[in-house]
Motif scaffolding. Structure first.
Motif, PDB file in Angstrom:
ATOM      1  N   ASP A   1     -19.831 -56.293 -51.822  1.00  0.00           N
ATOM      2  CA  ASP A   1     -19.693 -56.870 -52.964  1.00  0.00           C
ATOM      3  C   ASP A   1     -17.992 -56.557 -53.938  1.00  0.00           C
ATOM      4  OD1 ASP A   1     -22.172 -57.851 -53.048  1.00  0.00           O
ATOM      5  OD2 ASP A   1     -23.114 -56.544 -54.351  1.00  0.00           O
ATOM      6  N   ALA A   2     -17.774 -55.274 -53.336  1.00  0.00           N
ATOM      7  CA  ALA A   2     -16.502 -54.939 -54.057  1.00  0.00           C
ATOM      8  C   ALA A   2     -15.217 -55.583 -53.237  1.00  0.00           C
ATOM      9  CB  ALA A   2     -16.251 -53.229 -54.031  1.00  0.00           C
ATOM     10  N   LEU A   3     -15.595 -55.835 -51.974  1.00  0.00           N
ATOM     11  CA  LEU A   3     -14.506 -56.430 -50.931  1.00  0.00           C
ATOM     12  C   LEU A   3     -14.362 -57.880 -51.515  1.00  0.00           C
ATOM     13  CD1 LEU A   3     -15.544 -54.786 -47.522  1.00  0.00           C
ATOM     14  CD2 LEU A   3     -13.470 -54.363 -49.085  1.00  0.00           C
ATOM     15  N   VAL A   4     -15.555 -58.490 -51.636  1.00  0.00           N
ATOM     16  CA  VAL A   4     -15.401 -59.970 -52.055  1.00  0.00           C
ATOM     17  C   VAL A   4     -14.716 -60.232 -53.451  1.00  0.00           C
ATOM     18  CG1 VAL A   4     -16.871 -61.872 -52.786  1.00  0.00           C
ATOM     19  CG2 VAL A   4     -17.276 -60.579 -50.611  1.00  0.00           C
ATOM     20  N   ALA A   5     -15.060 -59.081 -54.292  1.00  0.00           N
ATOM     21  CA  ALA A   5     -14.540 -59.416 -55.634  1.00  0.00           C
ATOM     22  C   ALA A   5     -13.141 -59.071 -55.473  1.00  0.00           C
ATOM     23  CB  ALA A   5     -15.232 -58.103 -56.495  1.00  0.00           C
ATOM     24  N   ARG A   6     -12.524 -58.131 -54.931  1.00  0.00           N
ATOM     25  CA  ARG A   6     -11.163 -57.950 -54.914  1.00  0.00           C
ATOM     26  C   ARG A   6     -10.484 -59.035 -53.949  1.00  0.00           C
ATOM     27  NH1 ARG A   6      -7.219 -56.061 -51.465  1.00  0.00           N
ATOM     28  NH2 ARG A   6      -5.329 -55.567 -52.521  1.00  0.00           N
ATOM     29  N   GLU A   7     -10.949 -59.577 -53.040  1.00  0.00           N
ATOM     30  CA  GLU A   7     -10.437 -60.903 -52.457  1.00  0.00           C
ATOM     31  C   GLU A   7     -10.414 -61.752 -53.525  1.00  0.00           C
ATOM     32  OE1 GLU A   7     -11.579 -63.505 -48.712  1.00  0.00           O
ATOM     33  OE2 GLU A   7     -11.351 -61.252 -47.992  1.00  0.00           O
ATOM     34  N   GLN A   8     -11.263 -62.129 -54.011  1.00  0.00           N
ATOM     35  CA  GLN A   8     -11.185 -63.338 -55.077  1.00  0.00           C
ATOM     36  C   GLN A   8     -10.185 -63.051 -56.250  1.00  0.00           C
ATOM     37  OE1 GLN A   8     -13.227 -66.203 -54.581  1.00  0.00           O
ATOM     38  NE2 GLN A   8     -13.629 -64.938 -52.772  1.00  0.00           N
ATOM     39  N   GLU A   9     -10.028 -62.017 -56.366  1.00  0.00           N
ATOM     40  CA  GLU A   9      -8.768 -61.734 -57.168  1.00  0.00           C
ATOM     41  C   GLU A   9      -7.420 -62.253 -56.469  1.00  0.00           C
ATOM     42  OE1 GLU A   9      -8.266 -57.927 -59.168  1.00  0.00           O
ATOM     43  OE2 GLU A   9      -9.998 -58.398 -60.677  1.00  0.00           O
ATOM     44  N   LEU A  10      -7.503 -61.806 -55.325  1.00  0.00           N
ATOM     45  CA  LEU A  10      -6.101 -62.126 -54.505  1.00  0.00           C
ATOM     46  C   LEU A  10      -6.074 -63.464 -54.188  1.00  0.00           C
ATOM     47  CD1 LEU A  10      -6.050 -59.316 -51.670  1.00  0.00           C
ATOM     48  CD2 LEU A  10      -4.712 -59.346 -53.844  1.00  0.00           C
ATOM     49  N   ILE A  11      -7.253 -64.170 -54.244  1.00  0.00           N
ATOM     50  CA  ILE A  11      -7.285 -65.709 -53.981  1.00  0.00           C
ATOM     51  C   ILE A  11      -6.535 -66.330 -55.263  1.00  0.00           C
ATOM     52  CG2 ILE A  11      -8.752 -67.768 -53.536  1.00  0.00           C
ATOM     53  CD1 ILE A  11     -10.343 -66.037 -51.753  1.00  0.00           C
ATOM     54  N   ALA A  12      -7.099 -65.950 -56.430  1.00  0.00           N
ATOM     55  CA  ALA A  12      -6.790 -66.609 -57.491  1.00  0.00           C
ATOM     56  C   ALA A  12      -5.448 -66.404 -57.985  1.00  0.00           C
ATOM     57  CB  ALA A  12      -7.825 -65.992 -58.570  1.00  0.00           C
ATOM     58  N   ARG A  13      -4.808 -64.929 -57.455  1.00  0.00           N
ATOM     59  CA  ARG A  13      -3.719 -64.825 -57.653  1.00  0.00           C
ATOM     60  C   ARG A  13      -2.483 -65.893 -56.944  1.00  0.00           C
ATOM     61  NH1 ARG A  13      -1.716 -58.725 -57.384  1.00  0.00           N
ATOM     62  NH2 ARG A  13      -3.823 -58.663 -58.707  1.00  0.00           N
ATOM     63  N   VAL A  14      -3.024 -65.839 -55.702  1.00  0.00           N
ATOM     64  CA  VAL A  14      -2.110 -66.948 -54.836  1.00  0.00           C
ATOM     65  C   VAL A  14      -2.138 -68.378 -55.448  1.00  0.00           C
ATOM     66  CG1 VAL A  14      -2.000 -67.865 -52.242  1.00  0.00           C
ATOM     67  CG2 VAL A  14      -2.228 -65.440 -52.926  1.00  0.00           C
TER      68      VAL A  14
ATOM     69  N   ASP B   1      -1.741 -55.522 -52.785  1.00  0.00           N
ATOM     70  CA  ASP B   1      -1.365 -56.338 -54.081  1.00  0.00           C
ATOM     71  C   ASP B   1       0.113 -56.944 -53.875  1.00  0.00           C
ATOM     72  OD1 ASP B   1      -3.882 -55.816 -54.838  1.00  0.00           O
ATOM     73  OD2 ASP B   1      -3.519 -55.455 -56.849  1.00  0.00           O
ATOM     74  N   GLU B   2       0.807 -56.043 -53.398  1.00  0.00           N
ATOM     75  CA  GLU B   2       2.265 -56.276 -53.683  1.00  0.00           C
ATOM     76  C   GLU B   2       2.729 -57.426 -52.355  1.00  0.00           C
ATOM     77  OE1 GLU B   2       6.148 -56.333 -52.163  1.00  0.00           O
ATOM     78  OE2 GLU B   2       4.614 -55.522 -51.022  1.00  0.00           O
ATOM     79  N   HIS B   3       1.980 -57.428 -51.192  1.00  0.00           N
ATOM     80  CA  HIS B   3       2.235 -58.354 -50.544  1.00  0.00           C
ATOM     81  C   HIS B   3       1.926 -59.854 -50.727  1.00  0.00           C
ATOM     82  CE1 HIS B   3       2.055 -55.313 -46.738  1.00  0.00           C
ATOM     83  NE2 HIS B   3       2.881 -55.064 -47.543  1.00  0.00           N
ATOM     84  N   VAL B   4       0.866 -60.026 -51.428  1.00  0.00           N
ATOM     85  CA  VAL B   4       0.534 -61.130 -52.020  1.00  0.00           C
ATOM     86  C   VAL B   4       1.580 -61.673 -53.258  1.00  0.00           C
ATOM     87  CG1 VAL B   4      -1.054 -62.307 -53.711  1.00  0.00           C
ATOM     88  CG2 VAL B   4      -1.909 -60.861 -51.537  1.00  0.00           C
ATOM     89  N   ASP B   5       1.886 -60.897 -54.090  1.00  0.00           N
ATOM     90  CA  ASP B   5       2.747 -61.058 -55.013  1.00  0.00           C
ATOM     91  C   ASP B   5       4.352 -61.384 -54.375  1.00  0.00           C
ATOM     92  OD1 ASP B   5       0.857 -60.340 -57.152  1.00  0.00           O
ATOM     93  OD2 ASP B   5       1.685 -58.216 -57.195  1.00  0.00           O
ATOM     94  N   ARG B   6       4.826 -60.649 -53.439  1.00  0.00           N
ATOM     95  CA  ARG B   6       6.009 -61.039 -52.633  1.00  0.00           C
ATOM     96  C   ARG B   6       5.601 -62.476 -52.014  1.00  0.00           C
ATOM     97  NH1 ARG B   6       7.605 -58.052 -47.511  1.00  0.00           N
ATOM     98  NH2 ARG B   6       6.486 -56.227 -48.429  1.00  0.00           N
ATOM     99  N   PHE B   7       4.918 -62.922 -51.726  1.00  0.00           N
ATOM    100  CA  PHE B   7       4.615 -64.229 -50.907  1.00  0.00           C
ATOM    101  C   PHE B   7       4.819 -64.958 -51.978  1.00  0.00           C
ATOM    102  CE2 PHE B   7       1.438 -67.699 -50.480  1.00  0.00           C
ATOM    103  CZ  PHE B   7       2.138 -68.308 -49.654  1.00  0.00           C
ATOM    104  N   VAL B   8       4.134 -64.917 -53.155  1.00  0.00           N
ATOM    105  CA  VAL B   8       4.053 -66.050 -54.365  1.00  0.00           C
ATOM    106  C   VAL B   8       5.686 -65.961 -54.690  1.00  0.00           C
ATOM    107  CG1 VAL B   8       3.543 -66.504 -56.686  1.00  0.00           C
ATOM    108  CG2 VAL B   8       1.666 -65.761 -55.100  1.00  0.00           C
ATOM    109  N   ARG B   9       6.203 -64.889 -55.019  1.00  0.00           N
ATOM    110  CA  ARG B   9       7.845 -64.907 -55.510  1.00  0.00           C
ATOM    111  C   ARG B   9       8.501 -65.598 -54.454  1.00  0.00           C
ATOM    112  NH1 ARG B   9       8.030 -60.081 -55.403  1.00  0.00           N
ATOM    113  NH2 ARG B   9       9.432 -59.690 -53.590  1.00  0.00           N
ATOM    114  N   ALA B  10       8.296 -65.520 -53.130  1.00  0.00           N
ATOM    115  CA  ALA B  10       9.083 -65.838 -52.098  1.00  0.00           C
ATOM    116  C   ALA B  10       9.083 -67.513 -52.002  1.00  0.00           C
ATOM    117  CB  ALA B  10       8.956 -65.441 -50.704  1.00  0.00           C
TER     118      ALA B  10
END
Length: 470
Positions: free
Chosen positions: A323-336, A436-445
């Motif tokens: 449950d916790a893993l899915v919730a965090r991953e959904q936040e990363l998906i939404a961010r991307v 989180d930083e890896h996802v943020d760096r990807f979007v910025r790149a």
């Protein structure tokens, strides 16, 4: 939780500790940066816990089964306890078997070899090649390829129509509505697409399959690392997955499910471990009695470290709480997705639409860029590892890109030069160990590359786009 639903109101956890988070890689523009591994769909990094467990066991490594020595007995217990852990992780039924293989590909080829004579296989063209191709290896098996659906409901309807219209086969005692016999049938479907990340309606497809007397195998390679997979709840007959996508990259995989077809089939490999007794015949030949347990298809010395690593990863994910893993991953998906939506030149590939439940796998194309060029720039200039190409799902990517079905291409090695239009895409994928930083760096790149272009020169060498100095 059903694999066809996505939790959105669960507690969010920190990323799990994985190897490689502190690895520095050089940039062509100068300096170093910690490597952003965003290619989880190909191979996820090893969990630190898995690595530690394997390292702790390594001095005690011994032969598995039949050994009288202490280390052999310890290794045998470890191996069989790993099977028990995975049985629990997959929600197996009491009479299911868990067979250790080399990978998802190996698992599905094993099942293909075990199909009864004259089985008819139904598989969507959207499958990864591991679940699209094994069935063709049998001359006595008919394969029906189903068109790519554009909604979950359409996937169920397509399968319903195909199964309802299948021709009777004289090899089965089952009867059709017209009175003729119907042979064995198998449906093969992915749990989550390795291209779009979209989760398929597994329970609904299983219900349709069983209503028409067919069985169903789930390719869980992309689903199991992100969501709970429960064979009994989903009502699938088999599931296959790989350790290297489940944070356990030690060359092992699993096929789990119904025992009867596996028990009645010839051993996948002939050799020691699969045989119970072997005796010479008077005519000079040999008589062999094969095991009827999982050992029947596990000939040779088993990969005890690979099996133990998978079990360790399964336990680690269970302890962390899906449950916790899915919730965090959904936040990363939404961010991307939110970040890429701000770039008009980016088109995200999708079968089922923006609202479809999905795991952390996303593919896209960028106007004006060859995908190999774009992926090379992400790596060389930002230290971000993604994948480009057709992702061993050629028919699906061609459908999503609108390419001709017979257009030539190679997985991960597009032949077009940088800037030239080619039938390939970029895939970014992440999971429980992604900061989180890896996802943020990807979007910025992505935003910077689209707005400003690459800061370096690139050319194609041996089918790959690489940086060079003119």
């Amino acid at each position: 939780m059903s694999a066809s639903t996505v939790a959105t109101d669960r507690p969010v956890c920190a990323p799990l500790d994985v190897l490689g988070r502190d690895v520095l890689v050089p940039l062509v523009t100068g300096g170093e940066v910690d490597y952003a591994a965003l290619d989880y769909a190909a191979s996820a990094p090893a969990l630190q816990r898995v690595w530690d467990d394997v390292a702790a066991y390594a001095p005690y490594y011994g032969s598995v089964h039949r050994g009288a020595g202490y280390l052999s007995q310890l290794s045998t217990d470890l191996f069989e306890n790993a099977r028990t852990t995975i049985t629990r992780f997959l929600g197996c039924r009491d009479d299911d078997q868990v067979i250790f293989t080399r990978s998802t590909t190996d698992s599905l080829n094993l099942l293909a070899a075990a199909l009864p004579h004259s089985t008819r296989v139904f598989v969507f063209e959207t499958e990864h090649h591991a679940s699209l191709l094994p069935w063709e290896q049998r001359d006595d098996v008919d394969v029906t390829y189903l068109d790519a659906p554009r909604t979950s409901r359409q996937a169920v309807d397509i399968l319903e129509k195909a199964l309802a219209s299948r021709e009777p086969s004289p090899s089965s005692p089952l009867r059709s509505s017209r009175g003729g016999p119907i042979g064995p049938a198998l449906v093969c479907v992915t749990g989550a697409s390795n291209v779009t990340g979209e989760i398929w309606p597994i329970k609904e497809l299983a219900a349709v399959a069983h209503a028409h007397g067919a069985r169903i195998v789930l390719d869980a390679a992309q689903l199991a690392p992100h969501h709970p997979v429960d064979l009994a709840e989903l009502d699938v007959d088999w599931a296959a997955f790989s350790g290297h996508k489940l944070y356990a990259p030690f060359g092992s995989g699993v096929l789990a499910g119904r025992a009867d077809w596996l028990r009645e089939a010839d051993p996948y490999l002939a050799g020691g471990g699969a045989s119970r007794t072997v005796a010479r015949r008077p005519d000079g030949g040999v008589d062999v009695a094969w095991h009827t347990t999982a050992a029947r298809h596990e000939a040779g010395s088993p990969n005890v470290i690979g099996a133990y690593a998978i079990a360790s990863a399964c336990q680690a994910l269970t302890d962390a709480g899906f449950d916790a893993l899915v919730a965090r991953e959904q936040e990363l998906i939404a961010r991307v997705r939110t970040g890429l939506a701000e770039v008009p030149e980016v088109r995200i590939l999708s079968l089922f639409g923006d609202d479809a439940p999905r795991v952390g796998v996303l593919s896209f194309v960028v106007d004006g860029w060859n995908s190999s060029h774009f992926a090379a720039a992400l790596s060389a200039e930002y230290g971000i590892g993604v994948r480009d190409g057709l992702f061993c799902a050629h028919p699906l990517v061609r459908t999503l890109l609108g390419g001709a079905p017979d257009a030539p291409a190679e997985c991960g090695a597009p032949e077009a030069a940088p800037g030239e239009r080619a039938l390939n895409a970029v895939r970014v994928s992440f999971g429980a160990g992604t900061p989180d930083e890896h996802v943020d760096r990807f979007v910025r790149a992505v935003k910077e590359l689209v707005a400003d272009g690459a800061r370096w020169s690139y050319r194609t060498e041996d089918g790959r786009c690489v940086p060079y100095t003119a």
